[in-house]
Design an enzyme around this catalytic site. Structure first.
Site, short mmCIF file in Angstrom:
data_model
loop_
_atom_site.label_atom_id
_atom_site.label_comp_id
_atom_site.label_asym_id
_atom_site.label_seq_id
_atom_site.Cartn_x
_atom_site.Cartn_y
_atom_site.Cartn_z
N ARG A 54 35.14 36.62 48.89
CA ARG A 54 34.76 35.35 48.27
C ARG A 54 35.89 34.69 47.50
O ARG A 54 36.04 33.47 47.55
CB ARG A 54 33.48 35.49 47.44
CG ARG A 54 33.53 36.39 46.27
CD ARG A 54 32.22 37.10 46.05
NE ARG A 54 32.24 38.33 46.80
CZ ARG A 54 31.21 38.85 47.45
NH1 ARG A 54 30.06 38.27 47.42
NH2 ARG A 54 31.34 39.98 48.09
N THR A 55 36.70 35.47 46.79
CA THR A 55 37.73 34.83 45.96
C THR A 55 38.75 34.10 46.83
O THR A 55 39.13 32.96 46.56
CB THR A 55 38.41 35.88 45.06
OG1 THR A 55 37.40 36.56 44.31
CG2 THR A 55 39.40 35.24 44.11
N LYS A 82 57.68 45.67 56.61
CA LYS A 82 59.04 46.11 56.98
C LYS A 82 59.82 46.49 55.73
O LYS A 82 61.04 46.64 55.77
CB LYS A 82 59.78 44.97 57.69
CG LYS A 82 59.15 44.53 59.00
CD LYS A 82 59.97 43.39 59.59
CE LYS A 82 59.31 42.81 60.83
NZ LYS A 82 59.96 41.53 61.20
N ARG A 104 46.52 38.07 44.12
CA ARG A 104 45.71 39.26 43.81
C ARG A 104 46.54 40.49 44.15
O ARG A 104 47.14 40.56 45.23
CB ARG A 104 44.41 39.25 44.60
CG ARG A 104 43.66 40.58 44.45
CD ARG A 104 42.29 40.54 45.05
NE ARG A 104 41.36 39.78 44.22
CZ ARG A 104 40.04 39.79 44.38
NH1 ARG A 104 39.49 40.51 45.33
NH2 ARG A 104 39.27 39.07 43.59
N HIS A 132 40.81 38.66 35.66
CA HIS A 132 40.34 37.87 36.80
C HIS A 132 39.77 36.59 36.19
O HIS A 132 38.56 36.37 36.17
CB HIS A 132 39.26 38.67 37.54
CG HIS A 132 38.85 38.13 38.88
ND1 HIS A 132 39.30 36.92 39.38
CD2 HIS A 132 38.03 38.63 39.82
CE1 HIS A 132 38.75 36.72 40.57
NE2 HIS A 132 37.99 37.75 40.86
#
Ligand code: NCD
Length: 316
Positions: A54-55, A82, A104, A132
């Protein structure tokens, strides 16, 4: 404000300002064509090093409704695999010309680190157990609208239940709700509380039954198994018996009380009743409101700064 990395970036007036800006965004979202040119020419990059449904989608929708260009960085297909460092990744994306990073990451503090390597605005979409902030804003916005709160939250009693220890949502919500004047009670077994609650400004209870009929908002947290190194509750069944929202507990809620959850839900653990059957459930409102709140945050950070209705050419 050039970043939103923590609720600590906001004071009370700023927080209330963002909530009323989100009201204007909700009006836009109720239109047949919910799109305005306010951030045309701006670029917002989503940089998610941790899973999200959702975020991530909510920020992307918010940016698009304001006509910003969006870039989506998917860790699993990027050069991070990599061995490219976080710093090189940020500097590379910055060189393409971006205005905001929505980040995030599983480590606390990453949004602050990143802001040393780029001039773009940083929005924290979750750093470890820490913060958050847009979740807290959308929660406060949902409470305000559903309970018709005008001004601050004085007189409102919110219980936050469950895995407080590992929860960035709990930390951000406590900060914002207490900043706005609400009374907050944390409800959890001692093993799911942080070692110290100094400075949190909350009450604590180890019994949901002791508070359930006195609260205006019941905020359930997800049991965050992926963050628990050892088993902190005897069993999920036992947790559910003591702290889950069962049918009999739901019946003891005050008639106006809201039930909230940031998602994703563990059905049968923290929530045993079907939320669709609860008149007080605000869980899907939280998702809907998330878009308006994130539009407000992006507009506040990247907009012309002349105010929503004064933008040249009537951008909104
Ligand atoms: C939360 C998160 O990731 O912090 N979810 C969300 O953003 N809606 C809460 C959680 O994962 O339990």
């Amino acid at each position: 404000m050039s970043h939103l990395r923590s609720i600590a970036d906001l004071d009370r007036d700023r927080a209330l300002g963002l909530l009323s800006l989100a009201d204007s965004m909700a009006e836009i979202n109720a239109r047949p064509i919910p799109k305005v040119p306010a951030l045309r020419g701006r670029t917002v990059v989503s940089l998610f090093f941790e899973d999200s449904t959702r975020t991530r989608l909510s920020f992307e929708t918010a940016a698009k409704r304001l006509s910003a260009d969006t870039m989506n960085f998917s860790v699993s297909t990027s050069s991070v695999n990599k061995g490219e460092s976080l710093r090189d990744t940020i500097e590379t994306i910055t060189a393409m010309g971006v205005d905001a990073f929505v980040v995030r990451h599983k480590s606390t503090g990453v949004p602050w680190q990143i802001s040393r390597w780029t001039d773009a605005s940083i929005v924290n979409a979750g750093d470890g157990w820490h913060q958050h902030p847009t979740q807290a804003l959308l929660d406060a916005f949902t409470i305000r609208r559903r309970l018709s709160v005008t001004g601050d939250f004085a007189g409102l009693h919110v219980a936050i239940v469950g895995d407080i220890k590992h929860s960035r949502v709990a930390r951000s919500d406590v900060q914002l709700l207490t900043l706005l004047g609400a009374k907050v009670t944390l409800v959890a077994p001692a093993s799911l509380l942080p070692p110290s609650l100094e400075g949190w400004g909350v009450e604590v209870s180890n019994s949901l039954d002791a508070v359930i009929d006195r609260i205006d908002v019941l905020y359930l947290l997800r049991m965050q198994m992926e963050r628990q190194e050892q088993s902190l509750v005897p069993s999920l069944g036992e947790y559910s018996v003591r702290f889950g929202l069962t049918e009999s507990r739901a019946r003891r809620l005050q008639s106006h009380a809201l039930v909230m959850h940031p998602g994703p839900m563990n059905r049968g653990v923290e929530i045993v009743v079907d939320p669709a059957e609860l008149p007080g459930s605000a869980i899907l409102d939280q998702v809907t409101n998330g878009v308006s709140v994130r539009m407000a945050v992006l507009f506040d950070l990247l907009g012309s700064g002349t105010g929503l209705h004064e933008t040249s050419g009537g951008a909104l």
